[in-house]
Write an enzyme that holds these catalytic residues in place. Structure first.
Site, PDB file in Angstrom:
ATOM      1  N   ARG A  19       0.832  -1.340   0.055  1.00 21.19           N
ATOM      2  CA  ARG A  19      -0.041  -0.003  -0.012  1.00 21.19           C
ATOM      3  C   ARG A  19       0.879   1.324  -0.004  1.00 21.19           C
ATOM      4  O   ARG A  19       0.438   2.566  -0.239  1.00 21.19           O
ATOM      5  CB  ARG A  19      -0.923   0.059   1.208  1.00 21.19           C
ATOM      6  N   LYS A  26       8.731  -1.128   3.077  1.00 21.58           N
ATOM      7  CA  LYS A  26       8.120  -0.095   4.022  1.00 21.58           C
ATOM      8  C   LYS A  26       8.785   0.496   5.097  1.00 21.58           C
ATOM      9  O   LYS A  26       8.892   1.623   5.400  1.00 21.58           O
ATOM     10  CB  LYS A  26       6.682  -0.552   4.298  1.00 21.58           C
ATOM     11  N   GLY A  83       2.728 -14.052   5.457  1.00 20.44           N
ATOM     12  CA  GLY A  83       1.745 -13.360   6.574  1.00 20.44           C
ATOM     13  C   GLY A  83       2.381 -13.167   7.816  1.00 20.44           C
ATOM     14  O   GLY A  83       3.539 -13.809   8.107  1.00 20.44           O
ATOM     15  N   ASN A 392      39.949  28.968  -5.864  1.00 24.36           N
ATOM     16  CA  ASN A 392      40.555  27.711  -5.347  1.00 24.36           C
ATOM     17  C   ASN A 392      40.854  26.833  -6.135  1.00 24.36           C
ATOM     18  O   ASN A 392      41.510  25.847  -5.880  1.00 24.36           O
ATOM     19  CB  ASN A 392      39.810  27.601  -4.094  1.00 24.36           C
TER      20      ASN A 392
HETATM   21  C1  UD1 Z   1      -1.817  -6.030  11.192  1.00 25.53           C
HETATM   22  C2  UD1 Z   1      -2.733  -7.047  12.073  1.00 25.53           C
HETATM   23  C3  UD1 Z   1      -4.183  -6.300  12.385  1.00 25.53           C
HETATM   24  C4  UD1 Z   1      -3.678  -5.057  13.077  1.00 25.53           C
HETATM   25  C5  UD1 Z   1      -2.581  -4.099  12.480  1.00 25.53           C
HETATM   26  C6  UD1 Z   1      -2.078  -3.025  13.165  1.00 25.53           C
HETATM   27  C7  UD1 Z   1      -2.355  -9.281  11.246  1.00 25.53           C
HETATM   28  C8  UD1 Z   1      -3.070 -10.512  10.278  1.00 25.53           C
HETATM   29  N1  UD1 Z   1      -3.269  -8.194  11.163  1.00 25.53           N
HETATM   30  O1  UD1 Z   1      -2.644  -5.706   9.837  1.00 25.53           O
HETATM   31  O2  UD1 Z   1      -4.879  -7.028  13.250  1.00 25.53           O
HETATM   32  O3  UD1 Z   1      -4.725  -4.100  13.362  1.00 25.53           O
HETATM   33  O4  UD1 Z   1      -1.546  -5.164  12.030  1.00 25.53           O
HETATM   34  O5  UD1 Z   1      -1.263  -2.160  12.364  1.00 25.53           O
HETATM   35  O6  UD1 Z   1      -1.606  -9.498  11.742  1.00 25.53           O
HETATM   36  N2  UD1 Z   1       5.237  -8.717   7.933  1.00 25.53           N
HETATM   37  C9  UD1 Z   1       6.108  -9.599   7.951  1.00 25.53           C
HETATM   38  N3  UD1 Z   1       6.002 -10.941   7.268  1.00 25.53           N
HETATM   39  C10 UD1 Z   1       4.952 -10.922   6.644  1.00 25.53           C
HETATM   40  C11 UD1 Z   1       4.002  -9.982   6.823  1.00 25.53           C
HETATM   41  C12 UD1 Z   1       3.865  -8.886   7.311  1.00 25.53           C
HETATM   42  O7  UD1 Z   1       7.326  -9.538   8.508  1.00 25.53           O
HETATM   43  O8  UD1 Z   1       4.573 -12.026   5.867  1.00 25.53           O
HETATM   44  C13 UD1 Z   1       5.333  -7.480   8.830  1.00 25.53           C
HETATM   45  C14 UD1 Z   1       5.385  -6.164   7.834  1.00 25.53           C
HETATM   46  O9  UD1 Z   1       6.453  -5.816   7.443  1.00 25.53           O
HETATM   47  C15 UD1 Z   1       4.869  -5.279   8.953  1.00 25.53           C
HETATM   48  C16 UD1 Z   1       4.253  -6.055   9.885  1.00 25.53           C
HETATM   49  O10 UD1 Z   1       4.603  -7.236   9.873  1.00 25.53           O
HETATM   50  O11 UD1 Z   1       5.693  -4.487   9.466  1.00 25.53           O
HETATM   51  C17 UD1 Z   1       2.546  -6.102   9.915  1.00 25.53           C
HETATM   52  O12 UD1 Z   1       2.016  -6.377   8.516  1.00 25.53           O
HETATM   53  P1  UD1 Z   1       0.818  -5.546   7.611  1.00 25.53           P
HETATM   54  O13 UD1 Z   1       0.857  -6.346   6.392  1.00 25.53           O
HETATM   55  O14 UD1 Z   1       1.255  -4.159   7.719  1.00 25.53           O
HETATM   56  O15 UD1 Z   1      -0.483  -5.814   8.541  1.00 25.53           O
HETATM   57  P2  UD1 Z   1      -1.612  -5.034   8.835  1.00 25.53           P
HETATM   58  O16 UD1 Z   1      -2.507  -5.633   7.328  1.00 25.53           O
HETATM   59  O17 UD1 Z   1      -1.530  -3.600   8.922  1.00 25.53           O
HETATM   60 CA    CA Z   2       0.366  -2.341   9.117  1.00 22.04          CA
END
Ligand code: UD1
Ligand code: CA
Length: 467
Positions: A19, A26, A83, A392
């Site tokens: 996003r 990110k 995830g 210079n």
């Molecule tokens: C997540 C939560 C959501 C919460 C929100 C808070 C889950 C499924 N959902 O959603 O409930 O309200 O955060 O901000 O956890 N990342 C990894 N490996 C992956 C996927 C993600 O390291 O495979 C890391 C990303 O780099 C990021 C963090 O985990 O820093 C969160 O991932 P993101 O995709 O932003 O989760 P949200 O959709 O925001």
């Molecule tokens: Ca997030």
């Protein structure tokens, strides 16, 4: 659990952050003068020793590791991120053997404070629950996972936006992505989560329900200020986080005795220090490792980076100062450019439209207007006239100009380096100086003026002009 139960932390930073619509991962994007990941690690560091902090990296792993720098933390590679739950599955091998409490923090929440994380750990320590998560109540919870509770207020689980029913979407209590679990219970049940959701991802949030079904309870610690838990998913949220972090910094400085005019327009990096009674004018930017003493003034729209100002020094409006030192009462600007490695001794001045590079200006030396001074060592109480240029560079190499104490350089002088001008000497205005000038001498390097009496009158009579 014991007061000395060790804490092991996982920081999730492997996602690309679709996003953000960026080619950079990110967590590398900056808010408040630092990459997002650096804020999160900074908040976790007080709670766990570096060798118990594991950063899960995936997208642009090398660049993320570099941004983290030499803090001694461990890295785990999640090669093909599937995830937030998958991130922990990958980290399992390195982390499972470490017992005690497991703190999990998402790498995209730069506003979380060490104090709040500390409260979370304390609450879990004192609790019999399998884990505690941080929640907050938001006016607009769109995009966040919702915390589901039963009629008695017990946490049942977390449902993601995409999977939520309309009723669940109306819930305004959201999951912040920050949890503290009993490590052995967490690892025992982690493998039970399934990617049975529209995104086909392993959701870490599902662990809550898995644990509850196994007869364990999960607590929620609700924080009063939902902004602290802002998760950055797009650039609008990035700008919001930046605004909040900048606001925290300016507020702290103001409470510590610095006057900041229109603070919402000012940008001050986290490591900048400023002494009391200094005034920072609107739209100023103070960046990097800058230190500013007491009673200084930073003019409107000026940018000061990696520089030091001693007490009473001033950078007047619209100036750029980089990697330079201004001693007591020294002044630069308005409209000055101090490029790099400049030193202005006590009371020295570089005024409007003056550019300095590797220039040393001695005590009370003044270059008030329109000059380029590069690679030069200028003594005390020298007057550098308007339009003075140190040449210079000969097209191949840089050369030094040395000007001793008390010299007067007339306006529009061209000083061709290498060159030395002795103490107390004068350089006549408009001179091109190519050879050393001894002390107390006058150097003139220009064509002698010619005056032809009555010339203009005769010319008019000849051409008939003006008659
Ligand atoms: C997540 C939560 C959501 C919460 C929100 C808070 C889950 C499924 N959902 O959603 O409930 O309200 O955060 O901000 O956890 N990342 C990894 N490996 C992956 C996927 C993600 O390291 O495979 C890391 C990303 O780099 C990021 C963090 O985990 O820093 C969160 O991932 P993101 O995709 O932003 O989760 P949200 O959709 O925001
Ligand atoms: Ca997030």
């Amino acid at each position: 659990m014991d007061i000395d139960t060790p804490v092991t932390a996982a920081i999730l930073a492997a996602g690309l952050g679709t996003r953000m619509k960026s080619r950079r991962a990110k967590v590398l994007h900056e808010a408040g003068g630092k990459p997002l990941i650096a804020h999160v690690i900074g908040a976790v560091e007080p709670l766990a020793p570096a060798e118990r902090i594991f950063v899960v990296v995936g997208h642009q792993a090398a660049a993320v590791q570099e941004a983290v720098g030499a803090r001694g933390v461990e890295f785990v590679l999640q090669e093909n991120p599937q995830g937030t739950g998958h991130a922990l599955m990958v980290a399992r091998e390195a982390m499972e053997k470490l017992s005690g409490l497991l703190l999990i923090v998402y790498g995209d929440c730069p506003l979380i404070s060490p104090a709040t994380l500390g409260r979370l750990v304390e609450q879990q320590r004192r609790s019999t629950a399998a884990g505690t998560l941080i929640s907050a109540t938001m006016d607009d919870p769109t995009g966040y996972g919702r915390v589901l509770r039963d009629a008695d207020g017990n946490v049942l689980g977390i449902v993601e936006q995409k999977a939520a029913t309309p009723e669940q979407l109306a819930v305004r209590e959201v999951n912040m992505g920050i949890y503290c679990y009993r490590a052995e219970l967490f690892w025992k049940y982690l493998s039970e989560i399934r990617p049975d959701n529209p995104a086909r991802e392993y959701y870490l949030t599902d662990v809550v329900e898995v644990l509850r079904r196994a007869g364990h309870s999960i607590q929620a610690m609700t924080i009063p200020d939902a902004r602290e838990a802002l998760g950055i998913n797009n650039r609008v949220e990035l700008a919001e986080a930046d605004r909040i972090l900048r606001d925290r910094k300016t507020r702290q400085l103001m409470l510590d005795g610095v006057t900041i005019e229109r603070p919402e327009t000012v940008t001050i990096d986290p490591d900048v220090s400023i002494g009391i009674d200094t005034v920072v004018e609107p739209f100023a930017q103070l960046l990097g490792a800058t230190t500013i003493g007491e009673n200084c003034r930073i003019g409107a729209c000026s940018i000061v980076r990696d520089s030091h100002l001693a007490e009473g020094a001033a950078v007047l409006p619209f100036s750029m100062v980089t990697n330079s030192r201004l001693e007591r009462g020294a002044q630069a600007g308005p409209f000055a450019r101090l490029r790099t490695e400049n030193h202005l001794a006590e009371g020295a001045r570089a005024g409007s439209f003056v550019e300095l590079k590797k220039a040393q200006l001695g005590r009370k030396t003044k270059a008030p207007h329109l000059a380029y001074l590069g690679d030069c060592e200028i003594g005390a109480e020298v007057n550098v006239g308007a339009g003075t240029i140190t040449c210079n560079y000969d097209g191949e190499r840089k050369h030094v100009t040395r000007i001793a104490d008390g010299v007067f350089v007339g306006s529009n002088s061209t000083l061709v380096a290498p060159l030395g001008i002795g103490a107390g000497a004068y350089v006549g205005a408009g001179s091109v100086i190519t050879a050393d000038v001894p002390p107390e001498a006058l150097a003139l390097g220009r064509a002698r003026q010619v005056v032809k009496e009555g010339w203009a009158k005769k010319r008019r009579e000849k051409t008939g002009a003006g008659s």
